[in-house]
Write an enzyme that holds these catalytic residues in place. Structure first.
Site, PDB file in Angstrom:
ATOM      1  N   ASP A   6       0.531   0.044  -2.957  1.00  0.00           N
ATOM      2  CA  ASP A   6       0.497   1.204  -2.079  1.00  0.00           C
ATOM      3  C   ASP A   6       1.906   1.346  -1.509  1.00  0.00           C
ATOM      4  O   ASP A   6       2.696   0.395  -1.527  1.00  0.00           O
ATOM      5  CB  ASP A   6      -0.539   0.991  -0.970  1.00  0.00           C
ATOM      6  CG  ASP A   6      -0.653   2.184  -0.054  1.00  0.00           C
ATOM      7  OD1 ASP A   6      -0.728   3.325  -0.553  1.00  0.00           O
ATOM      8  OD2 ASP A   6      -0.657   1.983   1.172  1.00  0.00           O
ATOM      9  N   ARG A   7       2.238   2.506  -0.981  1.00  0.00           N
ATOM     10  CA  ARG A   7       3.578   2.733  -0.427  1.00  0.00           C
ATOM     11  C   ARG A   7       3.600   2.566   1.089  1.00  0.00           C
ATOM     12  O   ARG A   7       4.133   1.593   1.605  1.00  0.00           O
ATOM     13  CB  ARG A   7       4.084   4.131  -0.813  1.00  0.00           C
ATOM     14  CG  ARG A   7       5.564   4.346  -0.497  1.00  0.00           C
ATOM     15  CD  ARG A   7       5.988   5.784  -0.685  1.00  0.00           C
ATOM     16  NE  ARG A   7       5.637   6.552   0.519  1.00  0.00           N
ATOM     17  CZ  ARG A   7       5.894   7.836   0.682  1.00  0.00           C
ATOM     18  NH1 ARG A   7       6.482   8.529  -0.274  1.00  0.00           N
ATOM     19  NH2 ARG A   7       5.558   8.455   1.800  1.00  0.00           N
ATOM     20  N   ASP A   8       3.019   3.519   1.808  1.00  0.00           N
ATOM     21  CA  ASP A   8       3.111   3.539   3.274  1.00  0.00           C
ATOM     22  C   ASP A   8       2.331   2.373   3.871  1.00  0.00           C
ATOM     23  O   ASP A   8       1.147   2.205   3.609  1.00  0.00           O
ATOM     24  CB  ASP A   8       2.589   4.862   3.820  1.00  0.00           C
ATOM     25  CG  ASP A   8       3.371   6.062   3.287  1.00  0.00           C
ATOM     26  OD1 ASP A   8       4.565   5.900   2.969  1.00  0.00           O
ATOM     27  OD2 ASP A   8       2.785   7.150   3.185  1.00  0.00           O
ATOM     28  N   GLN A  51      -1.131  10.796  -0.945  1.00  0.00           N
ATOM     29  CA  GLN A  51      -0.201  11.615  -0.163  1.00  0.00           C
ATOM     30  C   GLN A  51      -0.893  12.928   0.195  1.00  0.00           C
ATOM     31  O   GLN A  51      -0.506  14.011  -0.237  1.00  0.00           O
ATOM     32  CB  GLN A  51       1.102  11.846  -0.939  1.00  0.00           C
ATOM     33  CG  GLN A  51       1.927  10.584  -1.141  1.00  0.00           C
ATOM     34  CD  GLN A  51       2.466  10.026   0.162  1.00  0.00           C
ATOM     35  OE1 GLN A  51       2.935  10.763   1.028  1.00  0.00           O
ATOM     36  NE2 GLN A  51       2.403   8.712   0.316  1.00  0.00           N
ATOM     37  N   ARG A  99      -7.863   9.998  -5.751  1.00  0.00           N
ATOM     38  CA  ARG A  99      -7.654   9.559  -4.372  1.00  0.00           C
ATOM     39  C   ARG A  99      -8.330   8.211  -4.153  1.00  0.00           C
ATOM     40  O   ARG A  99      -9.527   8.059  -4.347  1.00  0.00           O
ATOM     41  CB  ARG A  99      -8.205  10.595  -3.386  1.00  0.00           C
ATOM     42  CG  ARG A  99      -7.968  10.210  -1.941  1.00  0.00           C
ATOM     43  CD  ARG A  99      -8.354  11.327  -0.987  1.00  0.00           C
ATOM     44  NE  ARG A  99      -8.325  10.862   0.380  1.00  0.00           N
ATOM     45  CZ  ARG A  99      -7.203  10.691   1.093  1.00  0.00           C
ATOM     46  NH1 ARG A  99      -6.039  10.983   0.553  1.00  0.00           N
ATOM     47  NH2 ARG A  99      -7.265  10.239   2.324  1.00  0.00           N
ATOM     48  N   LYS A 100      -7.517   7.218  -3.764  1.00  0.00           N
ATOM     49  CA  LYS A 100      -8.092   5.923  -3.441  1.00  0.00           C
ATOM     50  C   LYS A 100      -9.057   6.110  -2.267  1.00  0.00           C
ATOM     51  O   LYS A 100      -8.743   6.879  -1.374  1.00  0.00           O
ATOM     52  CB  LYS A 100      -6.977   4.926  -3.071  1.00  0.00           C
ATOM     53  CG  LYS A 100      -6.035   4.626  -4.229  1.00  0.00           C
ATOM     54  CD  LYS A 100      -4.910   3.678  -3.830  1.00  0.00           C
ATOM     55  CE  LYS A 100      -3.916   4.396  -2.944  1.00  0.00           C
ATOM     56  NZ  LYS A 100      -2.824   3.549  -2.464  1.00  0.00           N
ATOM     57  N   ASP A 125      -2.564  -2.117   2.080  1.00  0.00           N
ATOM     58  CA  ASP A 125      -2.769  -2.392   3.504  1.00  0.00           C
ATOM     59  C   ASP A 125      -4.043  -1.762   4.044  1.00  0.00           C
ATOM     60  O   ASP A 125      -4.316  -1.870   5.235  1.00  0.00           O
ATOM     61  CB  ASP A 125      -1.569  -1.913   4.328  1.00  0.00           C
ATOM     62  CG  ASP A 125      -1.485  -0.397   4.409  1.00  0.00           C
ATOM     63  OD1 ASP A 125      -1.732   0.275   3.387  1.00  0.00           O
ATOM     64  OD2 ASP A 125      -1.175   0.129   5.491  1.00  0.00           O
TER      65      ASP A 125
END
Length: 184
Positions: A6-8, A51, A99-100, A125
């Site tokens: 994941d990014r954020d 996103q 979408r997760k 996270d």
């Protein structure tokens, strides 16, 4: 070894109002170095990120693409080149399969890049990250950065490991339990 991230909240600081520009993007301490260590060990690194600010009309696809492009360039410079970045631009109510917590984005990334999911990992996270990884057949690590501490306290998912941050996740993967050179 293929590692989906994941990014954020995992690579960069999570923001309540989304990361809408490169000026708002801040790498988490040690994140680039952790990814560089995984890369040097032979891991393929792929970002898979919801996103929804795009689908909600809060930010543009072009702005998200710019943030991702600049993040990828900074990671490349740090020795942590990414295989790819895949995003779900949809709002939660759109009912998409990318979408997760649905695993569609992971499947799309693996198919597009020709990567195997067997023996792969997902680092996230949030509960939705862990659920998506598990649904795709990946082993999972929850980091306590971003939403991770709150996710851990709810104990609704059971990742293989829970660690403080991406650096500790890299430590976990590099402990010798995982053979990155085998491609599996």
């Amino acid at each position: 070894m293929n590692v989906f991230l994941d990014r954020d909240g995992v690579i960069n600081q999570d923001r309540a109002g989304w990361v809408r520009s490169w000026e708002e993007f801040v790498f988490l301490d040690g994140a680039a170095q952790a990814l560089a260590r995984l890369r040097r060990a032979g891991a393929s690194l792929v970002v898979v990120s919801n996103q929804s600010l795009i689908g909600r009309g809060i930010g543009s696809a072009e702005a998200v693409d710019e943030v991702n492009r600049l993040m990828a360039a900074a990671l490349e410079e740090a020795g942590a080149g990414l295989e790819g970045i895949f995003i779900c631009p949809h709002a939660p109510e759109d009912g998409c399969d990318c979408r997760k917590p649905k695993p569609g984005l992971i499947f799309q990334a693996a198919r597009t890049l020709g990567l195997t999911l067997e023996g792969g990992w997902l680092i996230g996270d949030a509960e939705r990250d862990i659920r998506a990884g598990q649904a795709a057949g990946l082993r999972t690590i929850l980091v306590r950065t971003g939403k991770g501490a709150a996710t851990e306290s709810r104990a609704l998912v059971r990742p293989e490991a829970v660690v403080d941050d991406l650096g500790r996740a890299a430590d976990y993967l590099l402990q010798g339990k995982n053979d990155f050179s085998s491609g599996g």
